[in-house]
Enzyme design. Sequence first.
Site, PDB file in Angstrom:
ATOM      1  N   MET A  97       1.021  -1.339   0.171  1.00 31.64           N
ATOM      2  CA  MET A  97       0.027   0.364   0.174  1.00 31.64           C
ATOM      3  C   MET A  97       0.637   1.104   0.197  1.00 31.64           C
ATOM      4  O   MET A  97       2.037   0.786   0.202  1.00 31.64           O
ATOM      5  CB  MET A  97      -0.589   0.000   1.605  1.00 31.64           C
ATOM      6  CG  MET A  97      -1.940  -1.319   1.715  1.00 31.64           C
ATOM      7  SD  MET A  97      -3.191  -1.081   2.512  1.00 31.64           S
ATOM      8  CE  MET A  97      -3.638  -2.326   2.649  1.00 31.64           C
TER       9      MET A  97
ATOM     10  N   LYS B 259       0.709   2.308  -6.693  1.00 22.63           N
ATOM     11  CA  LYS B 259       0.365   1.507  -8.132  1.00 22.63           C
ATOM     12  C   LYS B 259      -0.255   2.587  -9.060  1.00 22.63           C
ATOM     13  O   LYS B 259      -0.342   2.614 -10.178  1.00 22.63           O
ATOM     14  CB  LYS B 259       0.311   0.673  -7.128  1.00 22.63           C
ATOM     15  CG  LYS B 259       0.885  -0.386  -6.471  1.00 22.63           C
ATOM     16  CD  LYS B 259       0.860  -1.563  -6.124  1.00 22.63           C
ATOM     17  CE  LYS B 259      -0.759  -1.848  -5.138  1.00 22.63           C
ATOM     18  NZ  LYS B 259      -0.366  -0.852  -3.928  1.00 22.63           N
ATOM     19  N   SER B 260      -1.911   2.725  -7.827  1.00 27.51           N
ATOM     20  CA  SER B 260      -2.576   3.675  -8.554  1.00 27.51           C
ATOM     21  C   SER B 260      -2.349   4.582  -9.962  1.00 27.51           C
ATOM     22  O   SER B 260      -2.870   4.868 -11.122  1.00 27.51           O
ATOM     23  CB  SER B 260      -3.749   4.479  -8.027  1.00 27.51           C
ATOM     24  OG  SER B 260      -4.309   2.932  -6.855  1.00 27.51           O
TER      25      SER B 260
ATOM     26  N   GLU C  67      -6.202  -2.648  -8.416  1.00 31.12           N
ATOM     27  CA  GLU C  67      -6.688  -3.401  -6.884  1.00 31.12           C
ATOM     28  C   GLU C  67      -6.817  -5.024  -7.272  1.00 31.12           C
ATOM     29  O   GLU C  67      -7.811  -5.394  -6.925  1.00 31.12           O
ATOM     30  CB  GLU C  67      -7.559  -3.011  -6.371  1.00 31.12           C
ATOM     31  CG  GLU C  67      -7.887  -1.719  -5.818  1.00 31.12           C
ATOM     32  CD  GLU C  67      -7.190  -1.313  -4.420  1.00 31.12           C
ATOM     33  OE1 GLU C  67      -6.438  -1.901  -4.042  1.00 31.12           O
ATOM     34  OE2 GLU C  67      -6.741  -0.221  -3.946  1.00 31.12           O
TER      35      GLU C  67
ATOM     36  N   GLN D 286      -6.329  -7.951  -6.509  1.00 28.09           N
ATOM     37  CA  GLN D 286      -5.781  -8.969  -5.438  1.00 28.09           C
ATOM     38  C   GLN D 286      -7.135  -9.160  -4.845  1.00 28.09           C
ATOM     39  O   GLN D 286      -7.476 -10.219  -4.218  1.00 28.09           O
ATOM     40  CB  GLN D 286      -4.823  -8.045  -4.099  1.00 28.09           C
ATOM     41  CG  GLN D 286      -5.526  -7.132  -3.279  1.00 28.09           C
ATOM     42  CD  GLN D 286      -5.948  -5.884  -3.888  1.00 28.09           C
ATOM     43  OE1 GLN D 286      -4.509  -5.724  -4.852  1.00 28.09           O
ATOM     44  NE2 GLN D 286      -6.292  -4.218  -3.377  1.00 28.09           N
TER      45      GLN D 286
ATOM     46  N   CYS E  28       9.384   1.375   3.562  1.00 31.72           N
ATOM     47  CA  CYS E  28       9.338   0.867   5.397  1.00 31.72           C
ATOM     48  C   CYS E  28       8.743   2.600   6.032  1.00 31.72           C
ATOM     49  O   CYS E  28       9.383   3.580   5.924  1.00 31.72           O
ATOM     50  CB  CYS E  28       9.757  -0.014   6.056  1.00 31.72           C
ATOM     51  SG  CYS E  28       9.951   0.442   7.707  1.00 31.72           S
TER      52      CYS E  28
ATOM     53  N   CYS F 162       8.928  -2.876   6.633  1.00 31.37           N
ATOM     54  CA  CYS F 162      10.043  -3.765   5.606  1.00 31.37           C
ATOM     55  C   CYS F 162       9.718  -5.056   6.393  1.00 31.37           C
ATOM     56  O   CYS F 162       9.321  -5.120   7.279  1.00 31.37           O
ATOM     57  CB  CYS F 162      11.413  -2.968   6.417  1.00 31.37           C
ATOM     58  SG  CYS F 162      11.970  -2.647   7.386  1.00 31.37           S
TER      59      CYS F 162
ATOM     60  N   HIS G 150      11.308  -4.928  10.181  1.00 34.29           N
ATOM     61  CA  HIS G 150      10.058  -4.720  11.314  1.00 34.29           C
ATOM     62  C   HIS G 150       8.333  -4.889  11.621  1.00 34.29           C
ATOM     63  O   HIS G 150       7.772  -5.516  12.486  1.00 34.29           O
ATOM     64  CB  HIS G 150       9.391  -2.917  10.892  1.00 34.29           C
ATOM     65  CG  HIS G 150      10.883  -2.050  10.948  1.00 34.29           C
ATOM     66  ND1 HIS G 150      11.292  -0.743  10.384  1.00 34.29           N
ATOM     67  CD2 HIS G 150      10.734  -2.164  12.797  1.00 34.29           C
ATOM     68  CE1 HIS G 150      12.714  -0.586  11.190  1.00 34.29           C
ATOM     69  NE2 HIS G 150      12.220  -0.359  13.063  1.00 34.29           N
TER      70      HIS G 150
HETATM   71 ZN   LIG Z   1      11.942  -0.646   8.490  1.00 32.79          ZN
END
Ligand SMILES: [Zn+2]
Length: 190
Positions: free
Chosen positions: A11, A15-16, A81, A83, A138, A177, A180
């Site tokens: 997200m 992409k859009s 979208e 997915q 991230c 990432c 994390h």
């Molecule tokens: Zn990170």
Amino acid sequence: MANLHFHYGVMSSSKSAALLINAYNFKKNGIKVELIKPAIDNRFGEKTIDSRIGLSDTATAIPNFQNYIVGEDTRVLLVDEIQFFSPSDIDRLVDIADNKNKIVMCYGLMVDSNEKMFPASQRLIEVGAKLHRMESNCQIQGCMHLATHHLRFDSNGKVIHSGDQIALGDSNYKSVCRKHYNQMYHSKQH
Ligand SMILES: [Zn+2]
């Protein structure tokens, strides 16, 4: 040129915006395109694809591809979208790409907030879609690593470990990432 593409990323990885820029460039060259989005995505309204940086274009919202007829003079299908569609919808897109001679460009997420692939995304890999990774950092402050995972939070800010794979809206998600993700998803404090 490959005729079936999967532009994937977390997200907030633009992409859009990439879809809309591609659509704009095709149209500028006189190439007829169709923009499609899943009918369940109501974030910005049913009939547009919008990006966070202000780009927007009209789109057709459909629940699936089973009865979808692509226009004869359409050359490129751009699907946002992806997915939220099903593996059988991907098979339908394969038919459109290979037997109707259209270029099909899909945009969407690879994995959900439990580090599991979305079924449609998995199907795109199985059928040999050309993969394009959209990269972003991230979202944990100060981290410069590539965002590959999503963390989903409840209203108290605690990490959610289960639940619906389909995500509506993204206000309770962070793109992070792997390091994390593993730290926060498996933390005993949550
Ligand atoms: Zn990170």
